[in-house]
Design an enzyme around this catalytic site. Structure first.
Site, mmCIF file in Angstrom:
data_model
loop_
_atom_site.group_PDB
_atom_site.id
_atom_site.type_symbol
_atom_site.label_atom_id
_atom_site.label_comp_id
_atom_site.label_asym_id
_atom_site.label_seq_id
_atom_site.Cartn_x
_atom_site.Cartn_y
_atom_site.Cartn_z
ATOM 1 N N ARG A 108 0.823 -1.210 0.000
ATOM 2 C CA ARG A 108 0.000 0.000 0.000
ATOM 3 C C ARG A 108 0.857 1.259 0.000
ATOM 4 O O ARG A 108 0.559 2.213 -0.724
ATOM 5 C CB ARG A 108 -0.957 -0.021 1.204
ATOM 6 C CG ARG A 108 -1.838 1.217 1.362
ATOM 7 C CD ARG A 108 -2.433 1.732 0.057
ATOM 8 N NE ARG A 108 -3.042 0.710 -0.756
ATOM 9 C CZ ARG A 108 -3.223 0.804 -2.051
ATOM 10 N NH1 ARG A 108 -2.797 1.885 -2.717
ATOM 11 N NH2 ARG A 108 -3.792 -0.159 -2.735
ATOM 12 N N LYS A 143 2.268 24.800 -5.025
ATOM 13 C CA LYS A 143 1.049 24.204 -4.475
ATOM 14 C C LYS A 143 1.215 22.681 -4.440
ATOM 15 O O LYS A 143 0.632 21.945 -5.238
ATOM 16 C CB LYS A 143 -0.164 24.613 -5.302
ATOM 17 C CG LYS A 143 -0.449 26.106 -5.239
ATOM 18 C CD LYS A 143 -1.618 26.490 -6.126
ATOM 19 C CE LYS A 143 -1.880 27.991 -6.089
ATOM 20 N NZ LYS A 143 -2.969 28.400 -6.994
ATOM 21 N N LYS A 175 3.830 39.036 -6.050
ATOM 22 C CA LYS A 175 2.423 38.792 -6.339
ATOM 23 C C LYS A 175 1.576 39.976 -5.884
ATOM 24 O O LYS A 175 2.105 40.989 -5.404
ATOM 25 C CB LYS A 175 1.987 37.477 -5.694
ATOM 26 C CG LYS A 175 2.714 36.265 -6.293
ATOM 27 C CD LYS A 175 2.286 34.970 -5.673
ATOM 28 C CE LYS A 175 0.869 34.573 -6.032
ATOM 29 N NZ LYS A 175 0.721 34.262 -7.479
ATOM 30 N N GLU A 205 3.888 39.525 -10.931
ATOM 31 C CA GLU A 205 2.550 39.180 -11.406
ATOM 32 C C GLU A 205 1.787 40.453 -11.758
ATOM 33 O O GLU A 205 1.779 41.410 -10.981
ATOM 34 C CB GLU A 205 1.805 38.405 -10.320
ATOM 35 C CG GLU A 205 0.356 38.091 -10.651
ATOM 36 C CD GLU A 205 -0.347 37.447 -9.475
ATOM 37 O OE1 GLU A 205 -0.072 36.268 -9.197
ATOM 38 O OE2 GLU A 205 -1.171 38.134 -8.835
ATOM 39 N N ASP A 226 -1.626 37.064 -15.163
ATOM 40 C CA ASP A 226 -2.580 36.302 -14.364
ATOM 41 C C ASP A 226 -4.009 36.433 -14.878
ATOM 42 O O ASP A 226 -4.540 37.537 -15.005
ATOM 43 C CB ASP A 226 -2.516 36.770 -12.905
ATOM 44 C CG ASP A 226 -3.287 35.856 -11.974
ATOM 45 O OD1 ASP A 226 -3.202 34.627 -12.141
ATOM 46 O OD2 ASP A 226 -3.969 36.371 -11.068
#
Length: 286
Positions: A108, A143, A175, A205, A226
């Site tokens: 597993r 992410k 950002k 960004e 973006d």
């Protein structure tokens, strides 16, 4: 999926072993695999394969191999489809021969890694295929699953993609919140240039063509466009005119990628290929 496989070298074992050891320890708990110990004879041997049950791209073979060998180093694992290989249902990925108890106990954990990482590679390969024949490269983001970043970014490479920043310390990415706190796009870029050495690249960004024009005046290395529709992306690429790397992000799917790539951007980034990729169905069969 189409295109050529992106065979990649496995990560160094010293990077992988702590993660795999921790996953095995989590599964073994306080008393080990009491089911297998009770049911499987101590001298039984297992000869079988890990096979694909759906089409996809393989990643994580070295991780799965290590999971088996940490349980018993005498298990022989033969990799039939290395990371980056495209597989069809029924294709053998790994071939195993060794003590049955250890193989079944590690099954597993090995498959959790292999199915998850192959799912990431498969999703990446789907976007890479969708971007052809344009120059745009598919990249992942930060992410990622905590603790699994190196493995997941390796899986992206197996799918034909490339990596964005590995962490916060290997490149500047300004950002929207940075821009708001700095007092604007230009101010943020200027502050970044003053803070880092010449080897550190700076990306900013932008959400609009007006912000893009402001950014270009300050000469960043890359610009993240973006959530811009394809027509706006085409205008942005014309404005950039090769002065910076152009990256498109937002609403990236296999359906939207062709038009985004056709706009002429250099990079298309997608966070979901690591944080939301469905596992590829692979199974262990005797």
């Amino acid at each position: 999926m189409t295109g050529q496989p992106s065979i990649v070298e496995p990560l160094p074992e010293i990077l992988v072993e702590p993660v795999v050891r921790a996953a095995l320890a989590e599964d073994l708990g306080r008393a080990g695999d009491i089911t297998t110990t009770a049911v499987v004879p101590a001298d039984a041997r297992f000869r079988g394969v890990v096979a694909a049950r759906q089409p996809g791209t393989v990643a994580g073979t070295a991780v799965a191999t290590l999971a088996f060998r940490l349980l018993d180093p005498t298990i022989r694992v033969t990799v039939e489809r290395p990371d980056g290989s495209r597989v069809a249902p029924g294709d053998t990925v790994l071939r195993l021969d060794g003590p049955a108890r250890a193989v079944i106990t590690a099954e597993r954990t090995a498959l959790n890694f292999l199915c998850h990482l192959s799912g990431i590679a498969t999703c990446t390969a789907t976007l890479v295929d969708a971007a052809r024949p344009h120059k745009a490269r598919i990249t992942c983001t930060r992410k990622t699953t905590p603790g699994l970043r190196a493995l997941e970014k390796h899986a992206v490479r197996a799918g034909g993609g490339v990596s964005h920043r590995f962490g916060l310390d290997d490149g500047i990415l300004i950002k929207d919140n940075h821009v708001a706190m700095a007092g604007g796009v230009a101010a943020a870029i200027r502050a970044a240039k003053l803070a880092v050495g010449h080897m550190v690249r700076i990306e900013v960004e932008v959400d609009t063509l007006e912000q893009l024009a402001e950014a270009l005046e300050e000469g960043p290395d890359a610009i993240l466009l973006d959530n811009m529709p394809p027509e706006t992306l085409r205008q942005a690429v014309r404005l950039i005119a090769g002065r910076a790397v152009s990256e498109a992000s937002g609403r990236i799917t296999a359906e939207t990628v062709p038009a985004i790539a056709a706009a002429g951007v250099d990079i298309i980034s997608a966070g979901w290929i690591t944080h939301s990729a469905p596992a590829l169905d692979l199974g262990l069969d005797a």
